[in-house]
Motif scaffolding. Sequence first.
Motif, PDB file in Angstrom:
ATOM      1  N   ALA A  13       6.727   2.088 -11.744  1.00 59.27           N
ATOM      2  CA  ALA A  13       7.368   0.947 -12.408  1.00 59.27           C
ATOM      3  C   ALA A  13       6.917  -0.389 -11.826  1.00 59.27           C
ATOM      4  O   ALA A  13       6.689  -1.341 -12.572  1.00 59.27           O
ATOM      5  CB  ALA A  13       8.886   1.063 -12.306  1.00 59.27           C
ATOM      6  N   PHE A  14       6.813  -0.477 -10.500  1.00 60.92           N
ATOM      7  CA  PHE A  14       6.473  -1.754  -9.868  1.00 60.92           C
ATOM      8  C   PHE A  14       5.888  -1.548  -8.484  1.00 60.92           C
ATOM      9  O   PHE A  14       6.094  -0.509  -7.860  1.00 60.92           O
ATOM     10  CB  PHE A  14       7.706  -2.668  -9.775  1.00 60.92           C
ATOM     11  CG  PHE A  14       8.952  -1.980  -9.279  1.00 60.92           C
ATOM     12  CD1 PHE A  14       9.137  -1.683  -7.931  1.00 60.92           C
ATOM     13  CD2 PHE A  14       9.966  -1.632 -10.156  1.00 60.92           C
ATOM     14  CE1 PHE A  14      10.287  -1.051  -7.480  1.00 60.92           C
ATOM     15  CE2 PHE A  14      11.122  -1.000  -9.722  1.00 60.92           C
ATOM     16  CZ  PHE A  14      11.290  -0.707  -8.375  1.00 60.92           C
ATOM     17  N   THR A  15       5.135  -2.553  -8.039  1.00 60.36           N
ATOM     18  CA  THR A  15       4.577  -2.566  -6.699  1.00 60.36           C
ATOM     19  C   THR A  15       4.722  -3.970  -6.120  1.00 60.36           C
ATOM     20  O   THR A  15       4.939  -4.933  -6.849  1.00 60.36           O
ATOM     21  CB  THR A  15       3.083  -2.167  -6.675  1.00 60.36           C
ATOM     22  OG1 THR A  15       2.351  -3.074  -7.496  1.00 60.36           O
ATOM     23  CG2 THR A  15       2.879  -0.735  -7.145  1.00 60.36           C
ATOM     24  N   VAL A  16       4.585  -4.064  -4.818  1.00 57.70           N
ATOM     25  CA  VAL A  16       4.681  -5.352  -4.138  1.00 57.70           C
ATOM     26  C   VAL A  16       3.274  -5.848  -3.858  1.00 57.70           C
ATOM     27  O   VAL A  16       2.420  -5.096  -3.399  1.00 57.70           O
ATOM     28  CB  VAL A  16       5.459  -5.228  -2.814  1.00 57.70           C
ATOM     29  CG1 VAL A  16       5.534  -6.574  -2.108  1.00 57.70           C
ATOM     30  CG2 VAL A  16       6.853  -4.678  -3.060  1.00 57.70           C
ATOM     31  N   GLN A  17       3.062  -7.128  -4.136  1.00 58.40           N
ATOM     32  CA  GLN A  17       1.822  -7.783  -3.731  1.00 58.40           C
ATOM     33  C   GLN A  17       2.170  -8.712  -2.584  1.00 58.40           C
ATOM     34  O   GLN A  17       3.042  -9.566  -2.720  1.00 58.40           O
ATOM     35  CB  GLN A  17       1.210  -8.565  -4.890  1.00 58.40           C
ATOM     36  CG  GLN A  17       0.628  -7.686  -5.956  1.00 58.40           C
ATOM     37  CD  GLN A  17      -0.042  -8.488  -7.058  1.00 58.40           C
ATOM     38  OE1 GLN A  17      -0.040  -9.710  -7.064  1.00 58.40           O
ATOM     39  NE2 GLN A  17      -0.622  -7.780  -8.001  1.00 58.40           N
ATOM     40  N   PHE A  18       1.518  -8.500  -1.453  1.00 59.18           N
ATOM     41  CA  PHE A  18       1.735  -9.317  -0.275  1.00 59.18           C
ATOM     42  C   PHE A  18       0.659 -10.389  -0.213  1.00 59.18           C
ATOM     43  O   PHE A  18      -0.483 -10.148  -0.606  1.00 59.18           O
ATOM     44  CB  PHE A  18       1.691  -8.456   0.995  1.00 59.18           C
ATOM     45  CG  PHE A  18       2.786  -7.432   1.057  1.00 59.18           C
ATOM     46  CD1 PHE A  18       4.063  -7.785   1.469  1.00 59.18           C
ATOM     47  CD2 PHE A  18       2.557  -6.116   0.685  1.00 59.18           C
ATOM     48  CE1 PHE A  18       5.079  -6.850   1.523  1.00 59.18           C
ATOM     49  CE2 PHE A  18       3.566  -5.168   0.733  1.00 59.18           C
ATOM     50  CZ  PHE A  18       4.838  -5.539   1.153  1.00 59.18           C
ATOM     51  N   GLY A  19       1.029 -11.569   0.314  1.00 62.55           N
ATOM     52  CA  GLY A  19       0.063 -12.653   0.480  1.00 62.55           C
ATOM     53  C   GLY A  19      -1.042 -12.258   1.438  1.00 62.55           C
ATOM     54  O   GLY A  19      -0.863 -11.396   2.298  1.00 62.55           O
ATOM     55  N   ASN A  20      -2.193 -12.887   1.295  1.00 65.79           N
ATOM     56  CA  ASN A  20      -3.350 -12.579   2.155  1.00 65.79           C
ATOM     57  C   ASN A  20      -3.223 -13.172   3.543  1.00 65.79           C
ATOM     58  O   ASN A  20      -3.837 -12.694   4.481  1.00 65.79           O
ATOM     59  CB  ASN A  20      -4.643 -13.077   1.501  1.00 65.79           C
ATOM     60  CG  ASN A  20      -4.957 -12.316   0.237  1.00 65.79           C
ATOM     61  OD1 ASN A  20      -4.616 -11.148   0.108  1.00 65.79           O
ATOM     62  ND2 ASN A  20      -5.604 -12.978  -0.707  1.00 65.79           N
TER      63      ASN A  20
END
Length: 163
Positions: A13-20
């Motif tokens: 359903a969803f995933t987390v995108q973390f900042g670089n």
Amino acid sequence: MSNNTYAPSNPEAFTVQFGNDPESFMSKLVASRPFIEGERIGSLGVSHPSSAPVYSTVQVGREAHIELDSDLRYTNHSCQPSTLFDTVTMEVRAARDIEAGEELTYFYPSTEWKVTQVFPCWCGSEQCIGDVQGASYLSPKALEGHYVNPHITALVQEGSKKE
């Protein structure tokens, strides 16, 4: 939390995108697939009661707060949200059609009477509320057009009766 140790809670359903930037706390929840308006995205039920509100809790009743035990805790605020957090059914649903890869957001004052850490909204919408402080700092007119949970509606009505 590094990406090497991160295990998604509901990758279908969803995933987390973390900042670089390792110094950045920027993260966001994104849809893994499309959702249609009204579709269930996830459950708020995987949570723990919290003895006090903090920046990471969700208010689910007049005095009740929960700490989410899923990636839903990465859902950012928007004044034009893609999702709604329903504290009666304890579900997250699509507020409108959502494309795969789109950020999942919700309108924090829909659950929060007062937030513990005020922050500026960066949504840029015409309806932007500016600083996110909670529903207690907004006029009833500012809440119009938003899904608002019953505990917030009751608190708004009580506040307007005092004026």
